[in-house]
Design a protein around this motif. Sequence first.
Motif, short mmCIF file in Angstrom:
data_model
loop_
_atom_site.label_atom_id
_atom_site.label_comp_id
_atom_site.label_asym_id
_atom_site.label_seq_id
_atom_site.Cartn_x
_atom_site.Cartn_y
_atom_site.Cartn_z
N ARG A 122 18.13 34.46 -21.74
CA ARG A 122 19.26 34.89 -20.89
C ARG A 122 20.60 34.72 -21.63
O ARG A 122 21.51 35.53 -21.45
CB ARG A 122 19.28 34.09 -19.59
CG ARG A 122 18.12 34.36 -18.63
CD ARG A 122 18.08 35.83 -18.20
NE ARG A 122 17.37 36.69 -19.16
CZ ARG A 122 17.60 37.96 -19.34
NH1 ARG A 122 18.54 38.58 -18.63
NH2 ARG A 122 16.92 38.67 -20.21
N TYR A 123 20.69 33.68 -22.46
CA TYR A 123 21.91 33.47 -23.24
C TYR A 123 22.14 34.63 -24.20
O TYR A 123 23.26 35.18 -24.29
CB TYR A 123 21.81 32.16 -24.01
CG TYR A 123 22.70 32.09 -25.23
CD1 TYR A 123 24.09 31.96 -25.11
CD2 TYR A 123 22.15 32.18 -26.51
CE1 TYR A 123 24.90 31.91 -26.23
CE2 TYR A 123 22.96 32.12 -27.63
CZ TYR A 123 24.34 32.00 -27.49
OH TYR A 123 25.15 31.96 -28.60
N ILE A 126 23.06 37.95 -22.26
CA ILE A 126 24.38 38.01 -21.63
C ILE A 126 25.51 37.77 -22.63
O ILE A 126 26.55 38.45 -22.58
CB ILE A 126 24.47 36.98 -20.48
CG1 ILE A 126 23.50 37.38 -19.36
CG2 ILE A 126 25.89 36.87 -19.93
CD1 ILE A 126 23.39 36.36 -18.25
N CYS A 127 25.31 36.86 -23.56
CA CYS A 127 26.38 36.49 -24.49
C CYS A 127 26.37 37.32 -25.77
O CYS A 127 27.41 37.49 -26.40
CB CYS A 127 26.27 35.01 -24.86
SG CYS A 127 26.41 33.89 -23.44
N SER A 217 22.68 26.57 -23.00
CA SER A 217 22.60 28.03 -22.85
C SER A 217 23.37 28.48 -21.62
O SER A 217 24.14 29.45 -21.66
CB SER A 217 21.13 28.47 -22.75
OG SER A 217 20.41 28.15 -23.92
N TYR A 218 23.21 27.77 -20.51
CA TYR A 218 23.88 28.17 -19.28
C TYR A 218 25.38 27.89 -19.32
O TYR A 218 26.15 28.60 -18.66
CB TYR A 218 23.23 27.48 -18.08
CG TYR A 218 22.03 28.24 -17.59
CD1 TYR A 218 22.18 29.44 -16.91
CD2 TYR A 218 20.75 27.78 -17.85
CE1 TYR A 218 21.09 30.16 -16.48
CE2 TYR A 218 19.64 28.49 -17.42
CZ TYR A 218 19.82 29.68 -16.74
OH TYR A 218 18.73 30.40 -16.33
N ILE A 221 26.61 30.84 -21.00
CA ILE A 221 26.48 31.99 -20.10
C ILE A 221 27.61 32.01 -19.08
O ILE A 221 28.24 33.05 -18.82
CB ILE A 221 25.11 31.96 -19.39
CG1 ILE A 221 24.00 32.28 -20.39
CG2 ILE A 221 25.08 32.95 -18.23
CD1 ILE A 221 22.60 32.08 -19.84
N CYS A 241 20.75 34.95 -13.34
CA CYS A 241 20.56 33.58 -13.81
C CYS A 241 20.46 32.53 -12.71
O CYS A 241 19.95 31.44 -12.94
CB CYS A 241 21.70 33.19 -14.74
SG CYS A 241 21.83 34.22 -16.20
#
Length: 312
Positions: A122-123, A126-127, A217-218, A221, A241
């Motif tokens: 997810r990181y 999105i990033c 990671s979050y 994010i 997320c």
Amino acid sequence: MAATNETTVTEFILLGFSGITHIRLLLFAIFLFIYIVTVTGNIVIIAIVYGDVHLHTPMYLFLSNLSCLEIFYTANIIPKMLFNIIMEKPTVPFTGCIVQLYFFGSLGSTECFLLGAMAYDRYVAICKPLHYSLLMSFKTSAVMSLCSWCTGFIATFGAIVLVSQLNFCGPNKIKHFFCDLQPVMKLSCKTAYTMETVSWILASTILLGSCFLTLASYTRIILTMVQIPSSKGRQKAFSTCTAHLTVVVIFYGAMISMYVSPNTIKNEEFKKVSSLLYTVVTPFMNPFIYTLRNQDVKQALHKAILRTFIYN
């Protein structure tokens, strides 16, 4: 002579929920319902991901691996727990207890690694969206999933071997609803200092390491989402997320309090309730969280229902 007079324990008695026998039928019905829904829901997720080519992406590969893991995870705990609820004197052989403990530790470790891998996925998505296809190919995610499983089962093997070498000469009553590490070690005839140290180091490394990766990671994010100019874009990113983060908070919170700082929890009944969070509640929540909050999965499920009941 003293050694020859010792009685070796060949089975353990799981006290479980013995203190509330007046509602054991209600407990049996509740946990049976949870188990059926958990297994069915996770099987549906696996089938949907496998059957829809649009979901053959790293994110859904991790999701199907997590669903598969949750099926094994609950199968290791809940069926035996259901059997023990209706038995007046629930027992488990020494070997069976060690096997359950090994699979519990291995599957729990695997889940830590998978949650960390999903957070990293997810990181990157999105990033670093422009580099996503390069950094997170389907092959890369498959290798990460395989490594999570292998590392999880290898990491706990040594600790379980040490537990199996402990001497148990009585009492043989485990104050839990499954063979967990701390309650089992408490029954050892001798102080299991080495085993306690090894298990604490192992749990701290796996739990805190994967938790740190997930939270890092979050954090990135969230910082990236704050900078998204479009409110619709921020909402979509948050929606992607939030579900994962909900599971992470429940899972890591309960696991760390139990295994990294076990002395902070003294009450035995509270320990059982905490254990239910990561052995029963989290696997039960996953199918609902990842389907009801995920538009792609809902569309794939809708198409699968149409193919099954209308077009056929």
